[in-house]
Design an enzyme around this catalytic site. Structure first.
Site, PDB file in Angstrom:
ATOM      1  N   SER B 197       0.839  -1.187   0.000  1.00 46.88           N
ATOM      2  CA  SER B 197       0.000   0.000   0.000  1.00 46.88           C
ATOM      3  C   SER B 197       0.879   1.244   0.000  1.00 46.88           C
ATOM      4  O   SER B 197       1.904   1.278   0.674  1.00 46.88           O
ATOM      5  CB  SER B 197      -0.875  -0.051   1.257  1.00 46.88           C
ATOM      6  OG  SER B 197      -1.599   1.134   1.363  1.00 46.88           O
ATOM      7  N   THR B 235      -9.597   3.399 -14.751  1.00 46.05           N
ATOM      8  CA  THR B 235      -8.673   4.422 -15.217  1.00 46.05           C
ATOM      9  C   THR B 235      -7.505   4.540 -14.249  1.00 46.05           C
ATOM     10  O   THR B 235      -7.702   4.566 -13.034  1.00 46.05           O
ATOM     11  CB  THR B 235      -9.405   5.774 -15.320  1.00 46.05           C
ATOM     12  OG1 THR B 235     -10.468   5.622 -16.253  1.00 46.05           O
ATOM     13  CG2 THR B 235      -8.469   6.881 -15.795  1.00 46.05           C
ATOM     14  N   CYS B 323     -12.499  -0.705  22.560  1.00 47.13           N
ATOM     15  CA  CYS B 323     -13.348   0.482  22.514  1.00 47.13           C
ATOM     16  C   CYS B 323     -13.148   1.276  21.240  1.00 47.13           C
ATOM     17  O   CYS B 323     -14.075   1.860  20.725  1.00 47.13           O
ATOM     18  CB  CYS B 323     -13.065   1.354  23.721  1.00 47.13           C
ATOM     19  SG  CYS B 323     -13.731   0.621  25.208  1.00 47.13           S
TER      20      CYS B 323
END
Lengths: 144, 390
Positions: B197, B235, B323
């Site tokens: 990434s 694209t 949490c």
């Protein structure tokens, strides 16, 4: 994500601590779920809550609801304290995010647990008080 | 502000941004178009592809640009499962993968595939003996991350690659946290597919790559056009791709230097925390860990409270805490390395960049000490612990 009131009670929690020889003390929650609240009450001979203290292991909302719950029961009679519901705690904090509603339930449960302990110690029955669900693992493995 | 959440995302550096800039207002052509105006955009994409490939010892035509790590993980696993469904329907992965891998595997289980989740040891290193035993005649894919996103443990990718090759099984690795941070060579390590990434490496968000070894014939995941040699429609995200390439090129040049700098700072941070804050556990392997990752559990306290108080001191950090994710369960990674729930709840991840300074780390540790002490003073678990001690 949290209201200003929640943040205020998290940053400046009211009534943190312990009471020595409390009239009643109750611990609720479960370390597995990440929330444990312990509430201490000092109740005088007229049945008025003179002092309320708490200790909490948990998220921002858990700390804030504990803090607010102690504020709401202080100076109240036992019967009035029983009216401090999770809804009342939430409203006093200007609301909680949906995933944190269980924290307010825990706060209500902590009040009930402390009152239950008081009733047991004094061998009395408090009208409308159910035996609280006590669902915590006190044991912490010594792994360090 | 002190930013210590570089495993979540990184800053696009000025050096990278300068290279991206022309591809918005000036060189906006669709790179796939035929006219000469598109030529510059296409050659920029080619250049980026080359840089992305060189960082892992791959060929340019083995790199496919995607929208990010999650897409690449989904593509690799689903397309490999589809391709080999007649050979077998068994996949091997680990218990500590990112959800992009775990949830994809769970999806395939619902489609009739079988998945073995191999355990890790207490430092988060996959148990190779268990992995080897899990291999069956119908195993078609092994997918194990190169390094863990929470606790930073680096996995024995070469050994896994060797096992996969020996048994004729495809090997995919989610290298989102590792790509550009630690050395990876797809040939030496026998990696068939790799996900990475851009935004973990100072490139923009929304761009990633999938490396697919030549000869691995997995099908398309995004259909609808002839881009990326007809394997990934859409694209081309010219600016994002250029950013990816620029970041990959810099990462290749500075990999060793950056790692050295981060490791020095990381180890200083870890030492101070472990020396100065009692009842603390370092999670992940002390040595086999990402250069920028420090991950702790502070006993008797809960992670979200810790994060809010750090934030109030201008420190950005993260936690595997329940949490923050809206679920009540603590991180699956911390449970997989054998931590008790209540300890896993008190976790903190600090992930550095080369831009962090020793002063920032000192400030952070000083604040952390105060915050942990304050939360412990409010914790009924700590109260019980102290009473037991006395």
């Amino acid at each position: 994500m949290y209201s200003e009131k929640v943040m205020d009670h998290f940053n400046n929690p009211r009534n943190v601590g312990e009471i020595e020889n409390p009239s009643g003390v109750g611990t609720v929650g479960n370390a597995k779920c990440g929330d444990i609240m312990r509430m201490y009450l000092d109740i005088d001979e007229n049945g008025i809550i003179k002092e309320a203290k708490f200790k909490t292991f948990g998220c921002g909302a858990a700390v804030a609801t504990s803090s607010m719950a102690t504020e709401l029961v202080k100076g109240k009679t036992i019967q009035e304290a029983l009216q401090v519901t999770n809804k009342a705690v939430m409203e006093a904090l200007d609301g909680l995010p949906p995933v944190k509603v269980h924290c307010s339930l825990l706060a209500e449960e902590a009040i009930h647990a402390a009152l239950w302990d008081y009733a047991e110690k004094n061998n009395i029955k408090i009208e409308g008080l159910q035996k609280p669900v006590n669902d915590i693992e006190e044991k912490i493995e010594e792994e360090y | 502000m002190i930013y210590l959440d570089n495993a979540a995302t990184t800053r696009v550096t000025e050096e990278v941004f300068e290279q991206i800039k022309p591809y918005f207002c000036e060189q906006y052509a669709n790179p796939s178009a035929i006219y000469s105006f598109a030529g510059k955009a296409m050659s920029a994409v080619d250049e980026a592809r080359k840089s992305a490939a060189e960082l892992i010892g791959a060929e340019s035509n083995e790199i496919y640009f995607t929208a990010g790590g999650s897409e690449s993980d989904n593509w690799a696993i689903k397309a490999a499962a589809e391709l080999y469904k007649d050979k077998g329907k068994h996949i091997i992965t680990s218990t500590i993968e990112h959800h992009a891998v775990l949830h994809t595997c769970q999806y395939l289980e619902k489609q009739g595939y079988e998945v073995t989740y191999v355990n890790v040891d207490e430092n988060g290193v996959i148990r190779l003996d268990e992995l080897e035993k899990a291999i069956r005649p119908d195993t078609v894919l092994i997918t194990v991350m190169a390094a863990n996103n929470e606790i930073g443990t680096i996995q024995p990718i070469s050994e896994i690659g060797r096992l996969a090759k020996k048994n004729g099984i495809l090997f995919h690795t989610d290298a989102v946290q590792a790509y550009g941070h630690i050395p990876i060579d797809v040939n030496e390590m026998n990696i068939d597919m790799l996900s990475a990434s851009g935004h973990k490496l100072n490139a923009p968000k929304g761009v990633g790559i999938m490396y697919i070894r030549k000869g691995v014939r997995i099908g398309s995941f995004i259909h609808g056009g002839a881009q990326e040699r007809s394997r990934r429609a859409g694209t081309l995200n010219t600016a994002g791709i250029v950013g990816f390439g620029a970041a990959a090129k810099i990462a290749k040049e500075k990999l060793e230097e950056n790692a050295k700098k981060e490791i020095a700072l990381r180890d200083y941070l870890i030492k101070r925390v472990m020396d100065e804050i009692p009842y603390t556990r370092l999670n992940g392997d002390a040595v086999k860990r990402l250069p920028n990752n420090a991950h702790f559990c502070f006993k008797f306290i809960e992670g979200e409270s810790l994060l809010i108080l750090l934030d109030q001191n201008g420190i950005c950090a993260s936690s595997g805490s329940a949490c923050t994710s809206g679920s009540l369960d603590p991180s699956h990674v911390l449970l997989a390395i054998g931590l008790a729930h209540e300890i896993a709840h008190g976790s903190l991840r600090l992930t550095l960049s080369t831009e962090n300074t020793k002063e920032e780390i000192d400030f952070t540790v000083d604040k952390l000490k105060e915050i942990v002490a304050r939360l412990r003073s409010m914790s009924p678990l700590y109260e019980d612990f102290v009473k037991q001690q006395s």
